[in-house]
Design a protein around this motif. Structure first.
Motif, PDB file in Angstrom:
ATOM      1  N   ARG A 156       0.852  -1.180   0.000  1.00 15.53           N
ATOM      2  CA  ARG A 156       0.000   0.000   0.000  1.00 15.53           C
ATOM      3  C   ARG A 156       0.891   1.234   0.000  1.00 15.53           C
ATOM      4  NH1 ARG A 156      -3.516  -3.224   3.956  1.00 15.53           N
ATOM      5  NH2 ARG A 156      -5.168  -3.967   2.599  1.00 15.53           N
ATOM      6  N   VAL A 157       0.452   2.255  -0.697  1.00 17.43           N
ATOM      7  CA  VAL A 157       1.234   3.486  -0.831  1.00 17.43           C
ATOM      8  C   VAL A 157       1.182   4.275   0.466  1.00 17.43           C
ATOM      9  CG1 VAL A 157       1.430   5.667  -2.098  1.00 17.43           C
ATOM     10  CG2 VAL A 157       0.863   3.548  -3.313  1.00 17.43           C
ATOM     11  N   HIS A 158       2.297   4.896   0.839  1.00 20.52           N
ATOM     12  CA  HIS A 158       2.373   5.687   2.055  1.00 20.52           C
ATOM     13  C   HIS A 158       1.605   6.997   1.893  1.00 20.52           C
ATOM     14  CE1 HIS A 158       4.360   8.024   5.345  1.00 20.52           C
ATOM     15  NE2 HIS A 158       4.302   6.843   5.927  1.00 20.52           N
ATOM     16  N   LYS A 159       1.079   7.494   2.989  1.00 21.55           N
ATOM     17  CA  LYS A 159       0.278   8.719   2.952  1.00 21.55           C
ATOM     18  C   LYS A 159       1.091   9.943   2.557  1.00 21.55           C
ATOM     19  CE  LYS A 159       0.917   9.420   7.944  1.00 21.55           C
ATOM     20  NZ  LYS A 159       0.233   9.537   9.263  1.00 21.55           N
ATOM     21  N   SER A 160       2.428   9.851   2.647  1.00 17.45           N
ATOM     22  CA  SER A 160       3.268  11.004   2.312  1.00 17.45           C
ATOM     23  C   SER A 160       3.376  11.245   0.811  1.00 17.45           C
ATOM     24  CB  SER A 160       4.678  10.809   2.887  1.00 17.45           C
ATOM     25  OG  SER A 160       5.325   9.713   2.258  1.00 17.45           O
ATOM     26  N   GLY A 161       3.048  10.228   0.011  1.00 14.98           N
ATOM     27  CA  GLY A 161       3.137  10.405  -1.428  1.00 14.98           C
ATOM     28  C   GLY A 161       3.233   9.087  -2.156  1.00 14.98           C
ATOM     29  N   PRO A 162       3.172   9.112  -3.483  1.00 15.74           N
ATOM     30  CA  PRO A 162       3.106   7.872  -4.267  1.00 15.74           C
ATOM     31  C   PRO A 162       4.433   7.156  -4.441  1.00 15.74           C
ATOM     32  CG  PRO A 162       3.097   9.763  -5.728  1.00 15.74           C
ATOM     33  CD  PRO A 162       3.066  10.324  -4.330  1.00 15.74           C
ATOM     34  N   ASP A 163       5.542   7.715  -3.961  1.00 16.75           N
ATOM     35  CA  ASP A 163       6.850   7.096  -4.186  1.00 16.75           C
ATOM     36  C   ASP A 163       7.410   6.451  -2.920  1.00 16.75           C
ATOM     37  OD1 ASP A 163       7.248   9.435  -2.799  1.00 16.75           O
ATOM     38  OD2 ASP A 163       9.027  10.048  -3.949  1.00 16.75           O
ATOM     39  N   ALA A 164       6.525   6.060  -1.978  1.00 13.23           N
ATOM     40  CA  ALA A 164       6.969   5.411  -0.746  1.00 13.23           C
ATOM     41  C   ALA A 164       5.967   4.327  -0.378  1.00 13.23           C
ATOM     42  CB  ALA A 164       7.116   6.415   0.397  1.00 13.23           C
ATOM     43  N   VAL A 165       6.470   3.234   0.163  1.00 17.61           N
ATOM     44  CA  VAL A 165       5.635   2.112   0.575  1.00 17.61           C
ATOM     45  C   VAL A 165       5.064   2.384   1.957  1.00 17.61           C
ATOM     46  CG1 VAL A 165       5.659  -0.321   1.249  1.00 17.61           C
ATOM     47  CG2 VAL A 165       6.824   0.411  -0.845  1.00 17.61           C
ATOM     48  N   GLY A 166       3.752   2.269   2.095  1.00 14.42           N
ATOM     49  CA  GLY A 166       3.129   2.433   3.400  1.00 14.42           C
ATOM     50  C   GLY A 166       3.171   1.159   4.221  1.00 14.42           C
ATOM     51  N   SER A 167       2.808   0.029   3.600  1.00 11.83           N
ATOM     52  CA  SER A 167       2.851  -1.266   4.274  1.00 11.83           C
ATOM     53  C   SER A 167       3.006  -2.358   3.237  1.00 11.83           C
ATOM     54  CB  SER A 167       1.584  -1.495   5.111  1.00 11.83           C
ATOM     55  OG  SER A 167       0.429  -1.456   4.294  1.00 11.83           O
TER      56      SER A 167
END
Length: 364
Positions: free
Chosen positions: A216-227
């Motif tokens: 899942r994409v991180h809430k900080s932006g589309p270029d980081a993994v959230g989980s």
């Protein structure tokens, strides 16, 4: 309400430790209790007025009408009690059934209250009558709790407690088979400290090798993994979704995003091809199944990016809830030496079953 302690009150918390704390760590002595796996709740009663506060200090009263009725008949007329709401079954505690209570439809809540009634496990007394007990040592509060709820009947219970370390060690090893979460140690001399980690919790800790099936994409932006989404193969050879790894440093989240791009695939080629089905949201709307929604927040988008299930990750977890990890798993290391097909449920330790009635008589 006219109580010496008024809502909201943030519950006193516990910090994780690897083993039972010593008497010195407990300030000269303490009590050990089973760690119940439910909804932490502080109950306020002033006559017919009852409010159930949650860990985040939000009211949960409307979700447990059967307990409101029980509190009016079982608790002292004016009191504030700290405890845990649980749902007990023949197979142990059922946290998933508990989650289903957080629902906007009153008719559904009342139906579930009859079908899967909840119980309340009391373990601290913050006030009784006109007396505020929060500054009193826990030893006094425990004695007052036993006196105030000595005549309580199901679904209201008082948690067992012991000062015997050998008994606490046995509880830790045996009670997991009933769905409990470990053991809590409480200093006898400690006052009640809202939102402070003034107690100790000892939880089970295990590792498992899981397949990474998506992110899942991180809430900080589309270029980081959230989980990272984790999977295990079941007896039928299907890859089941078992949980996520979420606590990662931001640098690692960004590095993982780049590292995982070659594995990105479509849902048509993925074992979790949920996009062909639809689920009914709690608010009555419809959404593609590959865009899941949280029970806790119906508006929280839990859609994910599918990955070819080719990478294996070792994670740390405490225990299972049904076929999934009960809590978010913790990253340990990548396992390039493991084949994804070898990551099955068979590697997981299965606790010996333990009857809840042997812990708290009449709980189920």
């Amino acid at each position: 309400m006219q109580l010496p302690v008024l809502p909201p009150v943030a519950p006193m918390l516990a910090k994780s430790v690897p083993g039972l704390p010593t008497d010195a760590q407990l300030g000269g002595g303490g009590l050990f209790e089973p760690k119940w796996d439910g909804f932490r709740s502080i109950v306020f009663r002033d006559g017919d007025e009852v409010e159930i506060g949650s860990r985040n200090e939000r009211p949960m009263t409307r979700y447990f009408p059967e307990l409101v009725q029980a509190f009016r008949s079982q608790l002292p007329p004016r009191c504030v009690v700290d405890g845990e709401i649980v749902i007990a079954t023949a197979d142990g505690l059922d946290f998933e059934a508990l989650q289903q209570r957080i629902h906007p439809a009153d008719s559904r809540v009342r139906m579930l209250a009859e079908k899967t009634p909840a119980s309340f496990i009391a373990f601290d007394l913050l006030a009784v009558g006109d007396t505020d007990l929060m500054d009193r040592p826990f030893g006094e509060r425990r004695a007052a709790l036993l006196e105030a709820l000595g005549g309580a009947r199901p679904p209201v219970h008082v948690t067992p407690a012991t000062g015997d370390r050998a008994v606490a060690e046995r509880w830790f090893s045996e009670f997991e088979g009933a769905g409990l979460d470990g053991v809590v140690a409480k200093p006898l001399s400690a006052p009640y400290q809202p939102d402070k980690r003034a107690m100790f919790k000892i939880k089970h800790e295990r590792t498992a090798d899981c397949v990474v099936g998506g992110y899942r994409v991180h809430k900080s932006g589309p270029d980081a993994v959230g989980s990272l989404m984790l999977g295990l193969y079941d007896a039928s050879g299907d890859l089941a979704s078992v949980g996520v790894v979420g606590a990662l440093p931001m640098a690692q989240r960004r590095a993982l995003f780049t590292e995982l791009q070659p594995l990105v695939t479509t849902f048509e080629d993925h074992p979790w091809n949920w996009s062909m089905a639809e689920q009914i949201r709690a608010d009555g709307g419809r959404t593609p199944r590959n865009s899941e929604f949280s029970r806790w927040n119906n508006g929280k988008d839990l859609s994910f990016v599918p990955l070819r299930p080719e990478r294996v990750l070792e994670v740390r977890y405490d225990h299972m809830e049904g076929s999934r990890f009960r809590h978010t798993a913790q990253f340990v290391r990548w396992r390039p030496d493991r084949e994804p097909a070898s990551c099955t449920y068979e590697q997981l330790e299965t606790p010996v079953r333990y009857d809840l009635d042997d812990i708290v008589p009449g709980l189920r």
